[in-house]
Design a protein around this motif. Structure first.
Motif: not given
Length: 190
Positions: A69-75, A77-89
């Motif tokens: 149940g942990v939340a992430y701030v994922f920083i 440059h690879d927006l495809h990787a970020v999108a796979n793990l994020s709800d919003e960017i």
């Protein structure tokens, strides 16, 4: 915690040089989670890993998010990787947010020219781009002394004269926001 991140418990006696890059990343994740945080900041967590290890780490992070149940701030440059793990960017350029939207929208229909460049830089050959990829002009400006107006205008191939002197406002469309004069409904003024 080692078992939770996919490492054998007996590896706790090894030295750092005895681990691969992916294993070291798993150890870093375990260290971040050991105190049971509600939020973890991940700064370029997959940038130095090969493609298969990147996928494993992304899957691990997704599993841990679900399990703990942990939340992430994922920083990254690879927006495809970020999108796979994020709800919003939120996309930033020179310290300012320039686009904010649901992850799928940023990855598949970016609005800001800089976001479009980030997406096209990691685009798979199997993807079919909607048009020709934008290419940045010149060198990145100084983050210490950013340019006036839109911070991206010196590199933007779509910059208009007013981009040099006027900072763009926010323009909303459904659940997304973009800071770019291209979306300003007002007539272009110089």
């Amino acid at each position: 915690m080692l078992r939770l991140v996919g490492l054998p418990e007996d590896c706790g006696d090894k030295y750092p040089h005895e681990f691969s890059g992916g294993q070291r990343q798993r150890i870093a994740i375990a260290k971040a989670l050991i105190l049971d945080p509600r939020l973890v900041v991940l700064d370029e967590p997959i940038s130095a890993l090969d493609v298969s290890i990147r996928a494993q780490i992304l899957n691990l992070l997704a599993d841990l998010r679900q399990e703990l149940g942990v939340a992430y701030v994922f920083i990254a440059h690879d927006l495809h990787a970020v999108a796979n793990l994020s709800d919003e960017i939120a996309v930033m350029y020179l310290g300012e947010i320039i686009e904010f939207a649901p992850a799928a929208e940023v990855a598949h229909a970016p609005r800001h020219p800089y976001t479009q460049m980030l997406v096209s830089a990691v685009q798979s050959p199997l993807d079919s781009p909607a048009g020709p990829a934008l290419a940045p002009r010149g060198e990145p400006p100084s983050a210490i002394s950013p340019p006036s107006g839109c911070r991206f205008h010196p590199r933007c191939p779509l910059a208009m004269p007013r981009c040099e002197s006027q900072a763009p406002g926010w323009h909303a469309a459904e659940r997304s926001m973009v800071s770019c004069h291209l979306f300003d409904p007002a007539p272009a003024a110089g």
